[in-house]
Motif scaffolding. Structure first.
Motif, PDB file in Angstrom:
ATOM      1  N   LYS A  15      11.834   8.907   5.396  1.00 32.69           N
ATOM      2  CA  LYS A  15      12.336   8.143   6.546  1.00 32.69           C
ATOM      3  C   LYS A  15      11.320   8.159   7.692  1.00 32.69           C
ATOM      4  CE  LYS A  15      16.453   7.859   9.409  1.00 32.69           C
ATOM      5  NZ  LYS A  15      17.757   8.457   9.729  1.00 32.69           N
ATOM      6  N   GLU A  16      11.074   6.979   8.247  1.00 32.29           N
ATOM      7  CA  GLU A  16      10.123   6.795   9.366  1.00 32.29           C
ATOM      8  C   GLU A  16       8.659   6.920   8.949  1.00 32.29           C
ATOM      9  OE1 GLU A  16      11.520   5.591  11.867  1.00 32.29           O
ATOM     10  OE2 GLU A  16      13.574   6.305  11.577  1.00 32.29           O
ATOM     11  N   LYS A  17       8.388   7.233   7.687  1.00 31.06           N
ATOM     12  CA  LYS A  17       6.985   7.357   7.238  1.00 31.06           C
ATOM     13  C   LYS A  17       6.457   5.980   6.828  1.00 31.06           C
ATOM     14  CE  LYS A  17       6.228  11.903   7.100  1.00 31.06           C
ATOM     15  NZ  LYS A  17       7.314  12.711   6.596  1.00 31.06           N
ATOM     16  N   GLU A  18       5.164   5.835   6.977  1.00 29.75           N
ATOM     17  CA  GLU A  18       4.545   4.599   6.517  1.00 29.75           C
ATOM     18  C   GLU A  18       4.129   4.769   5.054  1.00 29.75           C
ATOM     19  OE1 GLU A  18       0.668   3.276   8.163  1.00 29.75           O
ATOM     20  OE2 GLU A  18       1.703   1.401   8.595  1.00 29.75           O
ATOM     21  N   VAL A  19       4.558   3.818   4.216  1.00 28.18           N
ATOM     22  CA  VAL A  19       4.262   3.942   2.784  1.00 28.18           C
ATOM     23  C   VAL A  19       3.650   2.648   2.248  1.00 28.18           C
ATOM     24  CG1 VAL A  19       6.109   5.617   2.302  1.00 28.18           C
ATOM     25  CG2 VAL A  19       6.576   3.151   2.094  1.00 28.18           C
ATOM     26  N   LEU A  20       2.972   2.812   1.105  1.00 25.45           N
ATOM     27  CA  LEU A  20       2.468   1.651   0.365  1.00 25.45           C
ATOM     28  C   LEU A  20       3.139   1.661  -1.002  1.00 25.45           C
ATOM     29  CD1 LEU A  20       0.534  -0.643  -0.520  1.00 25.45           C
ATOM     30  CD2 LEU A  20      -1.222   1.093  -0.882  1.00 25.45           C
ATOM     31  N   ILE A  21       3.775   0.562  -1.347  1.00 28.48           N
ATOM     32  CA  ILE A  21       4.379   0.450  -2.681  1.00 28.48           C
ATOM     33  C   ILE A  21       3.876  -0.812  -3.366  1.00 28.48           C
ATOM     34  CG2 ILE A  21       6.531   1.733  -2.257  1.00 28.48           C
ATOM     35  CD1 ILE A  21       7.792  -1.195  -1.923  1.00 28.48           C
ATOM     36  N   ARG A  22       3.909  -0.774  -4.702  1.00 30.51           N
ATOM     37  CA  ARG A  22       3.568  -1.978  -5.473  1.00 30.51           C
ATOM     38  C   ARG A  22       4.733  -2.315  -6.401  1.00 30.51           C
ATOM     39  NH1 ARG A  22      -1.991  -2.436  -8.594  1.00 30.51           N
ATOM     40  NH2 ARG A  22      -2.638  -2.762  -6.449  1.00 30.51           N
ATOM     41  N   GLY A  23       4.978  -3.592  -6.542  1.00 31.56           N
ATOM     42  CA  GLY A  23       6.029  -3.992  -7.477  1.00 31.56           C
ATOM     43  C   GLY A  23       6.038  -5.496  -7.618  1.00 31.56           C
ATOM     44  N   ARG A  24       7.122  -5.990  -8.190  1.00 32.51           N
ATOM     45  CA  ARG A  24       7.261  -7.444  -8.316  1.00 32.51           C
ATOM     46  C   ARG A  24       8.175  -7.996  -7.235  1.00 32.51           C
ATOM     47  NH1 ARG A  24       5.089  -9.591 -12.704  1.00 32.51           N
ATOM     48  NH2 ARG A  24       4.668  -8.156 -14.400  1.00 32.51           N
ATOM     49  N   ALA A  25       7.875  -9.205  -6.767  1.00 37.57           N
ATOM     50  CA  ALA A  25       8.769  -9.883  -5.837  1.00 37.57           C
ATOM     51  C   ALA A  25      10.003 -10.308  -6.631  1.00 37.57           C
ATOM     52  CB  ALA A  25       8.074 -11.092  -5.232  1.00 37.57           C
TER      53      ALA A  25
END
Ligand code: 4AD
Length: 429
Positions: A15-25
């Motif tokens: 929570k409140e952290k900046e993350v990078l994720i990859r996936g499909r739209a």
């Protein structure tokens, strides 16, 4: 500092952290010109992402870009994790969507897209586990994994269901099974072997359970006293397999059942063994006439499956002591009655998944049986010769991987459990 993580691994702690994720739209929903919702999917998990100009300071250009994405595009998203008060669209497992009914040929023509459904993801993860459990169990029982040639000089099972090819000017075949070479490995002093490999059958008929290429799980082993030792391995291997699948693949089985509802397989810790004669008698008693020295057709097998379930409460059983005439040439006749053989089939929900037997290990007798079955002995002379240098009594069995998954999951068509199926009408994609 930004962390790269998985959609399925987004938790309260982030929570409140900046993350990078990859996936499909998975879905895209613009709201006016200043906001766009994007659901990102990966490995059956989804997360809702929001791009907004006012509240988040995202550029209008970026909002437009998100709104214009094509569904199923691969996206990298950088964002700040927020935990919704009402976590319906949070990092929960993708709910069973109502999928539109699409006919099977269309699905198979676009298989790479079709494979993305939760049910198909489940099916092929289950398939992977079946291979895994098979290998693990056999390695723990002192079996050696082998790899036999798929280009061979003659047919391995007899019959016409063989793909012929030209091998540098010589006639050759695609192996219909690793049968001959797994036995030759036994002659070569590996007393217990197994293989997971491609099997080719030039099937004429288009059915729900026949492929032209499938994955064979094959076993061959020395027999000490009786061919029941081979059935003992089948029994323990498959009971272990079913237990492990139910334990390891709970989520996958659920995903399959959401799209294709089925009842869990009923099986017992000690697998029921019936003789072919007992099976024929049960069918007779139920008013089904079958040839006592012929093979059971698909319908009779189904019916017997029902009768066995009613009488013994199991959907997994072994039928043994088949009539010799309906088995391949290499099958050992019964010592006490040569009309029958030391062989067996194994059934799940009334359909065959395994056939196995003790083999003839005496070369002269083997040649005689091959000839009697109409096989050109010259094409398998190296196989027959292998037994001239001493060979122990041995037996084994072959399992169709796609059939195991199909029947364990109560699916009605083998094309569902083959990633890129090959059948009499299909060689693409
Ligand atoms: O019954 P089959 O033909 O037996 C053999 O190949 C023997 N060499 C086995 C042995 O060791 N005695 O094939 C074994 C299994 C079948 O029980 C079935 O599960 C599967 O392979 N199978 C097929 N699966 C998909 N498509 C086909 N065309 C199949 N033919 C057999």
């Amino acid at each position: 500092s930004m962390v790269r993580t998985q959609v399925g691994a987004l938790t309260q702690e982030l929570k409140e952290k900046e993350v990078l994720i990859r996936g499909r739209a998975h879905t895209i929903r613009p709201v006016g010109k200043n906001m766009a919702f994007l659901v990102v999917r990966k490995k059956g998990f989804t997360v809702q992402c929001l791009a907004a100009t006012q509240s988040m300071g995202v550029s209008r250009q970026m909002v437009k870009f998100v709104a214009g994405l094509n569904r199923e595009s691969i996206v990298d998203v950088i964002g700040v994790v927020s935990v919704p008060g009402n976590p319906i669209k949070g990092t929960t497992q993708q709910a069973g969507e109502q999928l539109p009914r699409v006919n099977q040929d269309t699905r198979l023509n676009f298989r790479v897209i079709d494979i993305r459904t939760p049910a198909n993801q489940g099916i092929f993860r289950i398939q992977s586990q079946v291979g895994n459990i098979f290998r693990q169990f056999l390695l723990s029982e002192d079996f050696v994994e082998i790899h036999t040639p798929k280009l061979i000089a003659g047919s391995s099972e007899g019959g016409s269901a063989v793909f012929k090819l030209d091998y540098k000017g010589q006639p050759a075949c695609l192996a219909q099974s690793p049968q001959l070479h797994k036995q030759m490995s036994i002659c070569g002093d590996f007393d217990r072997v197994f293989e997971i490999g491609a099997v080719y059958r030039a099937e004429d008929s288009y059915t729900h359970r026949h492929l032209c290429e499938f994955t064979g799980l094959d076993v061959e082993m020395e027999i000490e006293k009786h061919y029941s030792e081979v059935m003992d391995i089948v029994d323990r291997l498959f009971v272990t397999m079913f237990d492990s699948l139910n334990e390891r693949c709970e989520m996958e089985l659920e995903a399959v059942a959401r799209q294709y509802p089925f009842e869990p397989l009923k099986y017992k810790p000690n697998t029921l063994r019936l003789t072919f004669e007992e099976g024929v008698q049960m069918l007779k008693d139920a008013g089904v006439e079958v040839d006592p020295l012929g093979d059971l057709n698909t319908e009779a097998e189904r019916k017997l499956g029902q009768l066995v379930l009613e009488k013994y409460g199991t959907e997994f059983y072994i039928l043994h002591r088949y009539p010799l005439a309906v088995r391949p040439f290499y099958t050992m006749p019964c010592y006490d009655d040569s009309l029958y053989s030391n062989s067996f089939d194994v059934f799940i929900r009334g359909e065959e998944i395994i056939s196995g037997a003790q083999r003839i290990h005496v070369p002269a007798f083997l040649a005689e049986r091959a000839q009697a079955c109409g096989i050109d002995v010259n094409t398998i002379s190296t196989y027959i010769d292998s037994f001239r240098y001493g060979a122990p009594p041995h037996g084994g069995f072959g399992v169709g991987l796609e059939r195991v998954v199909m029947l364990f999951c109560g699916l009605g068509n083998i094309r569902k459990t083959s990633l890129f199926p090959r059948d009499p009408q299909r060689i693409a994609p």
